[in-house]
Design an enzyme around this catalytic site. Structure first.
Site, PDB file in Angstrom:
ATOM      1  N   ARG A   1       0.825  -1.218   0.000  1.00  0.00           N
ATOM      2  CA  ARG A   1       0.000   0.000   0.000  1.00  0.00           C
ATOM      3  C   ARG A   1       0.861   1.270   0.000  1.00  0.00           C
ATOM      4  O   ARG A   1       0.539   2.261   0.658  1.00  0.00           O
ATOM      5  CB  ARG A   1      -0.930   0.037   1.218  1.00  0.00           C
TER       6      ARG A   1
ATOM      7  N   GLU B   1      -4.555   4.186   6.401  1.00  0.00           N
ATOM      8  CA  GLU B   1      -4.149   3.993   5.004  1.00  0.00           C
ATOM      9  C   GLU B   1      -4.730   5.079   4.094  1.00  0.00           C
ATOM     10  O   GLU B   1      -4.116   5.489   3.122  1.00  0.00           O
ATOM     11  CB  GLU B   1      -4.594   2.598   4.562  1.00  0.00           C
TER      12      GLU B   1
ATOM     13  N   SER C   1     -10.467  -0.346   2.994  1.00  0.00           N
ATOM     14  CA  SER C   1      -9.712  -0.503   4.253  1.00  0.00           C
ATOM     15  C   SER C   1      -9.270   0.867   4.745  1.00  0.00           C
ATOM     16  O   SER C   1      -8.571   1.585   4.020  1.00  0.00           O
ATOM     17  CB  SER C   1      -8.473  -1.359   4.034  1.00  0.00           C
TER      18      SER C   1
HETATM   19  N1  EPU Z   1     -10.887 -10.358  10.178  1.00  0.00           N
HETATM   20  C1  EPU Z   1     -11.581 -10.371  11.374  1.00  0.00           C
HETATM   21  N2  EPU Z   1     -12.563  -9.436  11.565  1.00  0.00           N
HETATM   22  C2  EPU Z   1     -12.873  -8.519  10.621  1.00  0.00           C
HETATM   23  C3  EPU Z   1     -12.158  -8.487   9.407  1.00  0.00           C
HETATM   24  C4  EPU Z   1     -11.156  -9.437   9.207  1.00  0.00           C
HETATM   25  O1  EPU Z   1     -11.333 -11.199  12.240  1.00  0.00           O
HETATM   26  O2  EPU Z   1     -13.791  -7.725  10.865  1.00  0.00           O
HETATM   27  C5  EPU Z   1      -9.882 -11.406   9.937  1.00  0.00           C
HETATM   28  C6  EPU Z   1     -10.426 -12.406   8.905  1.00  0.00           C
HETATM   29  O3  EPU Z   1     -11.157 -13.422   9.510  1.00  0.00           O
HETATM   30  C7  EPU Z   1      -9.167 -12.934   8.272  1.00  0.00           C
HETATM   31  C8  EPU Z   1      -8.223 -11.744   8.342  1.00  0.00           C
HETATM   32  O4  EPU Z   1      -8.736 -10.857   9.320  1.00  0.00           O
HETATM   33  O5  EPU Z   1      -8.630 -13.984   9.029  1.00  0.00           O
HETATM   34  C9  EPU Z   1      -8.031 -11.055   6.997  1.00  0.00           C
HETATM   35  O6  EPU Z   1      -9.280 -10.545   6.548  1.00  0.00           O
HETATM   36  P1  EPU Z   1      -9.578 -10.274   4.985  1.00  0.00           P
HETATM   37  O7  EPU Z   1      -9.255 -11.479   4.180  1.00  0.00           O
HETATM   38  O8  EPU Z   1     -10.937  -9.701   4.874  1.00  0.00           O
HETATM   39  O9  EPU Z   1      -8.486  -9.222   4.534  1.00  0.00           O
HETATM   40  P2  EPU Z   1      -7.878  -7.920   5.236  1.00  0.00           P
HETATM   41  O10 EPU Z   1      -6.483  -8.206   5.609  1.00  0.00           O
HETATM   42  O11 EPU Z   1      -8.777  -7.431   6.297  1.00  0.00           O
HETATM   43  C10 EPU Z   1      -6.850  -6.983   3.008  1.00  0.00           C
HETATM   44  C11 EPU Z   1      -6.864  -5.705   2.228  1.00  0.00           C
HETATM   45  C12 EPU Z   1      -8.179  -5.555   1.471  1.00  0.00           C
HETATM   46  C13 EPU Z   1      -8.330  -6.744   0.545  1.00  0.00           C
HETATM   47  C14 EPU Z   1      -8.289  -8.031   1.378  1.00  0.00           C
HETATM   48  C15 EPU Z   1      -8.318  -9.295   0.542  1.00  0.00           C
HETATM   49  C16 EPU Z   1      -5.419  -4.175   3.452  1.00  0.00           C
HETATM   50  C17 EPU Z   1      -5.338  -2.917   4.239  1.00  0.00           C
HETATM   51  N3  EPU Z   1      -6.642  -4.567   3.098  1.00  0.00           N
HETATM   52  O12 EPU Z   1      -7.879  -6.881   4.006  1.00  0.00           O
HETATM   53  O13 EPU Z   1      -8.088  -4.390   0.676  1.00  0.00           O
HETATM   54  O14 EPU Z   1      -9.548  -6.678  -0.194  1.00  0.00           O
HETATM   55  O15 EPU Z   1      -7.063  -8.086   2.148  1.00  0.00           O
HETATM   56  O16 EPU Z   1      -7.086  -9.458  -0.106  1.00  0.00           O
HETATM   57  O17 EPU Z   1      -4.387  -4.767   3.154  1.00  0.00           O
HETATM   58  C18 EPU Z   1      -8.555  -2.042   0.613  1.00  0.00           C
HETATM   59  O18 EPU Z   1      -7.345  -1.845   0.602  1.00  0.00           O
HETATM   60  O19 EPU Z   1      -9.381  -1.096   0.567  1.00  0.00           O
HETATM   61  C19 EPU Z   1      -9.062  -3.409   0.713  1.00  0.00           C
HETATM   62  C20 EPU Z   1     -10.364  -3.673   0.849  1.00  0.00           C
END
Ligand code: EPU
Length: 343
Positions: free
Chosen positions: A162, A334, A238
């Protein structure tokens, strides 16, 4: 050029924050962009793309230039790959769908990310195992001081999680006018390792040899199931970055939270999902006035209608403080905050 005054920006930022620009102009050619810059209408310039990674906390006392440059063009191709260039004002997902229609592979996992092509390199957008840098070839920029055009190669852009040179050294100095991508024409390298992608493809009986269109549809289904549509509920995706902590900090964190999800990046770097930390601190689904934390994905802050940028920011700071207190981990914002100096 058509200059408007005190223009409402509510429809120009996906958070739906109601603020104004002192002067507003939308440009659809590089010529027009240069003319607007040379006219020196205001001493401050604010460049706006899709407005999808931005939180306004005050009115914009500047000439706001909305980048509306359009066009998609094949630069070169061979049997296996294509270099395709899109102008900065093209909507990102429209571009992804255009590529899928012509069977150009590489960006299907980035389906439905809000925003425009020109702002995608700034934060090196990424999702489901793919980042923009994986397919980025080069981009052209216009210098705000001398109006010169400069091409940035992938190395020049210094892409990271990012992050890029456009968030650092080049911030406020250049405007990205177009971006070129290298995409595959056959034998696409699919990224379908995420469990949730596998589940959808398997349910649809597409797991054997999925097409890029089927992968894109799976990604769209995943995003729609947990990320709010900005047209319905204002948000910027995010709001925070996932924090990366070192091995010694991780050891303490993990012994206190053995159930926490994490990704090992290297021997000394562990990425913890901020969404998990936020949920653990009890913020998921929380609402203060019209500012809230999304009920399906705690990493996303939302505007229920009339929240101000400051109300969203106050909630964000509260979350940051609570996570620091509970886990001794700082989660960084971010989204770009306009009108507030982040410490
Ligand atoms: N999780 C929770 N609670 C929540 C959200 C997530 O426990 O409310 C846990 C999930 O269960 C999972 C882990 O956190 O084990 C990761 O969650 P998720 O796969 O939804 O991905 P993320 O790390 O929260 C990142 C990106 C997203 C992207 C997703 C999928 C960043 C800042 N965000 O989110 O990007 O869509 O991975 O690859 O790296 C964005 O940048 O706007 C964005 C949406």
């Amino acid at each position: 050029m058509h200059i408007e005054e005190h223009k409402s920006l509510k429809n120009y930022n996906t958070f739906g924050i109601d603020c104004t620009a002192r002067y507003f102009v939308s440009v659809s050619s590089i010529f027009e962009l240069k003319e607007v810059l040379k006219a020196k209408i205001h001493s401050n310039i604010f460049i706006l793309g899709g407005g999808s990674n931005l939180l306004f906390t005050k009115n914009v006392d500047a000439l706001l230039i909305h980048i509306n440059l359009k066009g998609i063009k094949i630069i070169s191709e061979d049997e296996n790959s294509v270099i395709i260039k899109a102008m900065a004002g093209e909507n990102w997902n429209d571009f992804v769908q255009f590529c899928i229609k012509y069977n150009y592979g590489g960006i299907e996992n980035l389906s439905l990310i809000p925003g425009n092509v020109g702002t995608a390199p700034i934060q090196n957008i990424g999702a489901y195992g793919v980042e923009l840098k994986d397919v980025f070839e080069s981009c052209n920029t216009l210098n705000l001081n001398d109006y010169s055009i400069k091409e940035f190669s992938k190395t020049d852009c210094q892409f990271a999680y990012r992050n890029s040179i456009f968030k650092n050294k080049e911030k406020g100095k250049v405007i990205i006018t177009d971006v070129a991508f290298k995409l595959s024409k056959n034998q696409h390298q699919l990224n379908i390792g995420y469990g949730v992608i596998q589940t959808i493809l398997s349910n649809n009986k597409q797991l054997e040899n999925p097409s890029i269109k089927q992968v894109s549809e799976a990604i769209i289904a995943i995003r729609q199931s947990k990320l709010p549509d900005p047209k319905v509920l204002g948000n910027s995706g995010s709001f925070f970055k996932n924090p990366i902590i070192n091995a010694s900090k991780f050891k303490t964190f993990f012994s206190n939270n053995p159930e926490a999800p994490y990704y090992k990046i290297s021997e000394d770097e562990f990425k913890i999902p901020a969404g998990w930390l936020i949920e653990k601190c009890g913020f998921k689904g929380k609402r203060i006035g019209d500012a809230g934390v999304h009920k399906h994905q705690a990493l996303v802050l939302v505007n229920y209608g009339n929240a101000t940028g400051n109300e969203i920011l106050t909630l964000a700071k509260k979350i940051q403080g609570e996570i620091y207190k509970t886990f001794n981990i700082l989660i960084e914002i971010e989204v770009n905050i306009f009108g507030y100096v982040l410490k």
